[in-house]
Design a protein around this motif. Structure first.
Motif, PDB file in Angstrom:
ATOM      1  N   PRO A 118       0.851  -1.309   0.155  1.00 43.78           N
ATOM      2  CA  PRO A 118      -0.072  -0.047  -0.089  1.00 43.78           C
ATOM      3  C   PRO A 118       0.833   1.147   0.058  1.00 43.78           C
ATOM      4  N   HIS A 119       2.076   1.361   0.610  1.00 45.30           N
ATOM      5  CA  HIS A 119       2.869   2.616   0.608  1.00 45.30           C
ATOM      6  C   HIS A 119       3.158   3.088  -1.024  1.00 45.30           C
ATOM      7  N   PHE A 120       2.848   2.043  -1.903  1.00 42.40           N
ATOM      8  CA  PHE A 120       3.250   2.531  -3.149  1.00 42.40           C
ATOM      9  C   PHE A 120       2.025   2.597  -4.123  1.00 42.40           C
ATOM     10  N   TYR A 121       0.853   2.376  -3.642  1.00 41.99           N
ATOM     11  CA  TYR A 121      -0.342   2.409  -4.275  1.00 41.99           C
ATOM     12  C   TYR A 121      -0.413   3.785  -5.046  1.00 41.99           C
ATOM     13  N   SER A 122       0.101   4.959  -4.340  1.00 41.14           N
ATOM     14  CA  SER A 122       0.253   6.067  -5.014  1.00 41.14           C
ATOM     15  C   SER A 122      -0.931   6.764  -6.021  1.00 41.14           C
ATOM     16  N   SER A 123      -0.808   7.162  -7.198  1.00 36.13           N
ATOM     17  CA  SER A 123      -1.773   7.415  -8.317  1.00 36.13           C
ATOM     18  C   SER A 123      -1.927   6.238  -9.241  1.00 36.13           C
ATOM     19  N   MET A 124      -2.199   4.980  -8.710  1.00 35.29           N
ATOM     20  CA  MET A 124      -2.052   3.962  -9.644  1.00 35.29           C
ATOM     21  C   MET A 124      -3.453   3.912 -10.503  1.00 35.29           C
ATOM     22  N   VAL A 125      -4.650   4.625 -10.151  1.00 36.70           N
ATOM     23  CA  VAL A 125      -5.686   4.581 -10.882  1.00 36.70           C
ATOM     24  C   VAL A 125      -5.502   5.500 -11.933  1.00 36.70           C
ATOM     25  N   GLU A 126      -4.849   6.936 -11.525  1.00 39.71           N
ATOM     26  CA  GLU A 126      -4.662   7.655 -12.634  1.00 39.71           C
ATOM     27  C   GLU A 126      -3.763   7.014 -13.904  1.00 39.71           C
ATOM     28  N   TRP A 127      -2.709   6.157 -13.425  1.00 44.00           N
ATOM     29  CA  TRP A 127      -1.725   5.638 -14.280  1.00 44.00           C
ATOM     30  C   TRP A 127      -2.820   4.511 -15.030  1.00 44.00           C
ATOM     31  N   SER A 128      -3.412   3.907 -14.500  1.00 44.32           N
ATOM     32  CA  SER A 128      -4.213   2.885 -15.343  1.00 44.32           C
ATOM     33  C   SER A 128      -5.022   3.510 -16.214  1.00 44.32           C
ATOM     34  N   GLU A 129      -5.515   4.798 -15.906  1.00 49.67           N
ATOM     35  CA  GLU A 129      -6.480   5.542 -16.679  1.00 49.67           C
ATOM     36  C   GLU A 129      -5.577   5.989 -18.059  1.00 49.67           C
ATOM     37  N   ALA A 130      -4.621   6.607 -17.568  1.00 50.64           N
ATOM     38  CA  ALA A 130      -3.785   7.101 -18.820  1.00 50.64           C
ATOM     39  C   ALA A 130      -3.166   6.138 -19.792  1.00 50.64           C
ATOM     40  N   LEU A 131      -3.044   5.054 -19.326  1.00 47.77           N
ATOM     41  CA  LEU A 131      -2.625   3.817 -20.211  1.00 47.77           C
ATOM     42  C   LEU A 131      -3.417   3.061 -20.665  1.00 47.77           C
ATOM     43  N   GLY A 132      -4.880   3.509 -20.732  1.00 47.11           N
ATOM     44  CA  GLY A 132      -5.857   2.747 -21.363  1.00 47.11           C
ATOM     45  C   GLY A 132      -6.686   1.725 -20.514  1.00 47.11           C
ATOM     46  N   GLN A 133      -6.828   2.213 -18.934  1.00 48.01           N
ATOM     47  CA  GLN A 133      -7.606   1.216 -18.154  1.00 48.01           C
ATOM     48  C   GLN A 133      -7.078  -0.175 -17.957  1.00 48.01           C
ATOM     49  N   VAL A 134      -5.600  -0.292 -17.865  1.00 51.07           N
ATOM     50  CA  VAL A 134      -5.115  -1.418 -17.655  1.00 51.07           C
ATOM     51  C   VAL A 134      -5.290  -1.915 -16.273  1.00 51.07           C
ATOM     52  N   VAL A 146      -6.672   0.490  -0.070  1.00 52.62           N
ATOM     53  CA  VAL A 146      -7.134   1.180  -1.311  1.00 52.62           C
ATOM     54  C   VAL A 146      -7.937   2.507  -0.929  1.00 52.62           C
ATOM     55  N   GLN A 147      -7.585   3.553  -1.310  1.00 55.83           N
ATOM     56  CA  GLN A 147      -7.975   4.895  -1.068  1.00 55.83           C
ATOM     57  C   GLN A 147      -8.856   5.383  -2.428  1.00 55.83           C
ATOM     58  N   ARG A 148      -8.528   5.018  -3.435  1.00 53.47           N
ATOM     59  CA  ARG A 148      -9.410   5.274  -4.618  1.00 53.47           C
ATOM     60  C   ARG A 148      -9.772   3.883  -5.250  1.00 53.47           C
ATOM     61  N   PRO A 149     -10.812   3.433  -5.094  1.00 56.05           N
ATOM     62  CA  PRO A 149     -11.392   2.244  -5.803  1.00 56.05           C
ATOM     63  C   PRO A 149     -11.409   2.562  -7.044  1.00 56.05           C
ATOM     64  N   SER A 150     -11.296   1.337  -7.764  1.00 52.97           N
ATOM     65  CA  SER A 150     -11.793   1.308  -9.615  1.00 52.97           C
ATOM     66  C   SER A 150     -11.846  -0.132  -9.875  1.00 52.97           C
ATOM     67  N   ALA A 151     -12.695   0.045 -11.051  1.00 53.11           N
ATOM     68  CA  ALA A 151     -12.956  -1.353 -11.642  1.00 53.11           C
ATOM     69  C   ALA A 151     -11.734  -1.922 -12.197  1.00 53.11           C
ATOM     70  N   SER A 152     -10.684  -1.144 -12.438  1.00 52.42           N
ATOM     71  CA  SER A 152      -9.614  -1.659 -13.103  1.00 52.42           C
ATOM     72  C   SER A 152      -8.685  -2.550 -12.085  1.00 52.42           C
ATOM     73  N   ILE A 153      -8.789  -2.391 -10.715  1.00 52.17           N
ATOM     74  CA  ILE A 153      -8.244  -3.015  -9.966  1.00 52.17           C
ATOM     75  C   ILE A 153      -8.612  -4.616  -9.677  1.00 52.17           C
TER      76      ILE A 153
END
Length: 286
Positions: A118-134, A146-153
């Protein structure tokens, strides 16, 4: 009308779900493995972060690497692993930039994001969206962080999970219940590579690894957790160990270094147990 923002903690760099006002506190920093900044809890946004920081993009021991230039939050770096199981972005950062996304696409793109803890979750959803919802792969034992839930997780379970073609995720635990290492059979140099976050943690001498529940607060890991980690890593061979930050790697002799570090840790623990269980010396009268 007030705008919604995905606020980012200034201390740990974790991005939160969109809200008008920032959260009252950061649960990751309030936890005893981390700390709240000495000036108190403070927040930024991705937009503001992009005006104050940039990403360093280069090569770390043969792999495309990125980190936050000038320092922000926890100084982890992300790596692109071009494996036979796909291109994996190992770890994440708080800032996404067009230059970084372009560089990743030029290198074949990203099929999945894998994060150690979790210390490295950072902006993981932002990255996923920028890379095409990976897809973002996280261990289910750390779901609550997880502090920002996403269907990509996507959450995986158990002590290991094969991604196929010689790539395996290993739940090393100890630091967090779901702390994860990634083993790549071939690695960059052909002798196998182990990618770790803080569990285990590559030491500054780059000849050993260490085992701590909290690194900033100097809290040791439970001996049972270290033993479980040793057992879970035992089946894997590797020449190289990639640590959490730029250049903090053991290149060559990685398996021997990790095995020797486990042995040293338990030797010191046994010495401590022996000393504390011995009766105190009798004090003679004058």
């Amino acid at each position: 009308m007030h705008a919604m923002n995905s606020h980012i903690c200034d201390t740990c760099g974790t991005q939160f779900a969109p809200s008008i006002l920032p959260p009252s506190s950061c649960p990751i920093c309030s936890d005893d493995r981390q700390y709240v900044g000495w000036s108190g809890q403070s927040w930024t946004t991705h937009e503001t972060l992009g005006t104050r920081h940039r990403l360093r993009i280069g090569e770390d021991a043969g792999l495309l690497a990125m980190d936050m230039a000038g320092g922000f939050g926890i100084p982890q770096r992300a790596l692109l692993l071009p494996t036979a199981a796909g291109n994996l972005l190992w770890e994440c950062l708080s800032l996404v930039t067009p230059e970084a996304v372009a560089r990743l696409r030029e290198s074949g793109g990203v099929d999945r994001i894998v994060i150690s803890h979790p210390h490295f979750y950072s902006s993981m959803v932002e990255w996923s969206e920028a890379l095409g919802q990976v897809t973002i792969l996280l261990h289910a034992a750390d779901r609550a962080w997880v502090q920002r839930p996403s269907a990509s997780i996507e959450f995986w379970e158990g002590d290991s999970w094969s991604l196929g073609n010689g790539v395996t995720l290993v739940r090393t635990g100890g630091h967090f219940p779901g702390s994860t290492a990634l083993h790549w059979d071939g690695g960059v140099r052909g002798g196998g590579a182990l990618f770790v976050g803080d569990s285990p943690h590559v030491a500054m001498d780059r000849r050993h690894v260490s085992f701590m529940y909290s690194y900033p607060n100097s809290v040791p890991m439970r001996p049972s957790d270290v033993g479980n980690m040793q057992n879970r890593l035992a089946p894997f061979d590797f020449d190289d160990v990639y640590g959490f930050s730029w250049g903090r790697n053991i290149i060559g002799g990685g398996r021997q270094a990790v095995s020797a570090s486990f042995a040293r840790h338990f030797e010191f623990m046994e010495l401590e147990r022996t000393c504390t269980s011995s009766p105190p010396e009798q004090v003679r009268g004058g």
